[in-house]
Motif scaffolding. Structure first.
Motif, PDB file in Angstrom:
ATOM      1  N   LEU A  74      57.411   5.881 103.237  1.00 13.17           N
ATOM      2  CA  LEU A  74      58.430   6.108 104.262  1.00 13.17           C
ATOM      3  C   LEU A  74      59.833   5.922 103.706  1.00 13.17           C
ATOM      4  O   LEU A  74      60.780   6.555 104.177  1.00 13.17           O
ATOM      5  N   ASP A  75      59.966   5.050 102.717  1.00  9.38           N
ATOM      6  CA  ASP A  75      61.287   4.761 102.146  1.00  9.38           C
ATOM      7  C   ASP A  75      61.589   5.577 100.897  1.00  9.38           C
ATOM      8  O   ASP A  75      62.672   5.445 100.314  1.00  9.38           O
ATOM      9  N   ALA A  76      60.648   6.425 100.479  1.00  4.93           N
ATOM     10  CA  ALA A  76      60.850   7.212  99.259  1.00  4.93           C
ATOM     11  C   ALA A  76      62.015   8.181  99.434  1.00  4.93           C
ATOM     12  O   ALA A  76      62.163   8.809 100.489  1.00  4.93           O
ATOM     13  N   PRO A  77      62.856   8.329  98.424  1.00  4.36           N
ATOM     14  CA  PRO A  77      64.029   9.215  98.554  1.00  4.36           C
ATOM     15  C   PRO A  77      63.673  10.682  98.730  1.00  4.36           C
ATOM     16  O   PRO A  77      64.502  11.462  99.217  1.00  4.36           O
ATOM     17  N   ASP A  78      62.447  11.074  98.345  1.00  3.93           N
ATOM     18  CA  ASP A  78      62.069  12.484  98.465  1.00  3.93           C
ATOM     19  C   ASP A  78      61.337  12.784  99.774  1.00  3.93           C
ATOM     20  O   ASP A  78      60.825  13.885  99.965  1.00  3.93           O
ATOM     21  N   ARG A  79      61.275  11.823 100.695  1.00  2.00           N
ATOM     22  CA  ARG A  79      60.557  12.058 101.951  1.00  2.00           C
ATOM     23  C   ARG A  79      61.293  13.039 102.844  1.00  2.00           C
ATOM     24  O   ARG A  79      62.422  12.810 103.237  1.00  2.00           O
ATOM     25  N   ARG A  80      60.600  14.139 103.190  1.00  4.55           N
ATOM     26  CA  ARG A  80      61.085  15.066 104.212  1.00  4.55           C
ATOM     27  C   ARG A  80      60.432  14.782 105.562  1.00  4.55           C
ATOM     28  O   ARG A  80      60.947  15.170 106.605  1.00  4.55           O
ATOM     29  N   LEU A  81      59.293  14.145 105.511  1.00  6.65           N
ATOM     30  CA  LEU A  81      58.495  13.901 106.703  1.00  6.65           C
ATOM     31  C   LEU A  81      59.329  13.241 107.799  1.00  6.65           C
ATOM     32  O   LEU A  81      59.991  12.236 107.572  1.00  6.65           O
ATOM     33  N   SER A  82      59.280  13.847 109.014  1.00  9.62           N
ATOM     34  CA  SER A  82      60.062  13.292 110.119  1.00  9.62           C
ATOM     35  C   SER A  82      59.234  13.011 111.368  1.00  9.62           C
ATOM     36  O   SER A  82      59.652  12.226 112.218  1.00  9.62           O
ATOM     37  N   VAL A  83      58.057  13.646 111.496  1.00  7.67           N
ATOM     38  CA  VAL A  83      57.187  13.411 112.650  1.00  7.67           C
ATOM     39  C   VAL A  83      55.752  13.271 112.165  1.00  7.67           C
ATOM     40  O   VAL A  83      55.247  14.126 111.440  1.00  7.67           O
ATOM     41  N   VAL A  84      55.103  12.183 112.577  1.00  9.06           N
ATOM     42  CA  VAL A  84      53.693  11.956 112.270  1.00  9.06           C
ATOM     43  C   VAL A  84      52.939  11.791 113.583  1.00  9.06           C
ATOM     44  O   VAL A  84      53.328  10.982 114.433  1.00  9.06           O
ATOM     45  N   ALA A  85      51.877  12.563 113.752  1.00 11.98           N
ATOM     46  CA  ALA A  85      50.982  12.395 114.897  1.00 11.98           C
ATOM     47  C   ALA A  85      49.652  11.889 114.366  1.00 11.98           C
ATOM     48  O   ALA A  85      48.983  12.586 113.604  1.00 11.98           O
TER      49      ALA A  85
END
Length: 360
Positions: A248-259
């Protein structure tokens, strides 16, 4: 026509639970086969009591299963009320009691106290371990629906049940202009995964589909690189998590919604140990990370109740033939009984160990 098992369909105490494990059309089939069915009154059940009466069922007040004769199987879906403590009947429902979930040991102690039995619907399986009656497709479908609508800023709360045609219309609305990004479904080949993929396709999104091969050696960077994730994987033994706090804290995270469709939050088998409580109809979304790269979690644990008629009919169609086989002494229900016996025995051993430690 011989005498069949005696069923008692209970009212669900959770206010947002509108499904029924047995719908009137299938109750009529069972009655014709000699099954005696009593149906409790329920102010929220999507299927009117009058339809069960026309199917040949008897009726009873909500919550009266506690006084039902002991030869009845008490049929439901979600959690039991806290009282009575001692459970003396044979109960059929989703107990969530075998993987160390919160309250699991206490539930098993209640059955031990009353001499009752839990026949857990999650463990009603064929010879190959495949579940014989499941809401999975509809859970996956609704998990993806909520994720898409939330990402578009179009999710209305509190949630309310609709028909599939209405949910599909919401998915299609604005799909041509929305910036939906990329979507990943994990467990895409299972029931829940297929439901999630169908919802995303309806929204105009072609999801990336991962299953066993892709999760065996997980590409965490690729997972973080999607905008939307729908997890439909339900595991029975602990595996390495799909997401961690570091992801979640990775600088390359694009993920914004998790179901998270499985909502296995309080089990050691949770593959998404980045949140610690489910969400609900009033507040279906929980923010896990804020700032310029927010990340939101959706983890509603009764998703199919958001389209209770379709989900109930589909589940009931799979369940009613199995209910005819109750009491046969072998097969799927016997496996349920063995699973309960093993879990209840383990719970009793754990309790005795704690007592011994306290005495020492």
């Amino acid at each position: 026509m011989g005498a069949g098992p005696r069923l008692w369909l209970r009212h669900e105490t959770r206010a947002t639970e509108r499904r029924a494990p047995l719908v009137p059309e299938d109750a009529a089939r069972l009655v014709r086969e000699g099954v005696a069915i009593t149906v409790e009154e329920s102010p929220q059940r999507a299927f009117p009591l009058a339809e069960y009466v026309r199917a040949g069922c008897a009726t009873a007040p909500a919550g009266s299963w506690v006084d039902a004769p002991e030869d009845h199987y008490v049929l439901g879906l979600k959690e039991l009320p806290a009282e009575p403590y001692a459970l003396r009947h044979r109960h059929i429902f989703f107990g969530h009691a075998y993987k160390g979930q919160a309250g699991a040991a206490e539930l098993l102690r209640r059955f031990e106290a009353g001499g009752g039995v839990l026949l857990d619907l999650e463990y009603l399986t064929d010879d190959h371990g495949r579940r014989l009656a499941a809401f999975g497709y509809w859970a996956g479908y609704m998990g993806a629906v909520l994720a898409v609508l939330h990402r578009r800023g179009a999710l209305e709360t509190p949630l309310r049940p609709l028909e599939r045609t209405e949910w599909d219309a919401l998915l299609r609305a604005g799909g041509d202009t929305a910036d939906d990004g990329s979507a990943l479904v994990v467990g895409a080949l299972g029931r829940s995964g297929r439901g999630a993929c169908d919802a995303l396709e309806t929204a105009g999104i072609s999801p990336v589909r991962w299953d066993v091969a892709e999760t065996r050696d997980l590409d965490r960077e690729a997972l973080r690189g999607h905008d939307l994730l729908v997890n439909t994987v339900l595991v029975t033994t602990p595996v390495p998590p799909f997401l961690t706090g570091a992801d979640l804290d990775a600088p390359d995270r694009r993920l914004s919604v998790v179901a998270d469709v499985t909502c296995d939050v309080d089990s050691e088998c949770n593959v998404l140990p980045v949140y610690d409580t489910v969400t609900d109809w009033e507040h279906p979304v929980r923010r896990l990370r804020d700032g310029d790269r927010p990340l939101d979690m959706i983890a509603v644990d009764n998703l199919p109740s958001l389209l209770p008629v379709e989900a109930g009919r589909a589940f009931s169609a799979e369940l009613w033939p199995q209910l005819l086989r109750l009491g046969d002494g072998d097969g799927a229900w016997f496996r349920c009984l063995l699973t309960f016996a093993r879990a209840a025995g383990a719970s009793a051993v754990a309790d005795r160990t704690k007592e011994d430690a306290h005495v020492r």
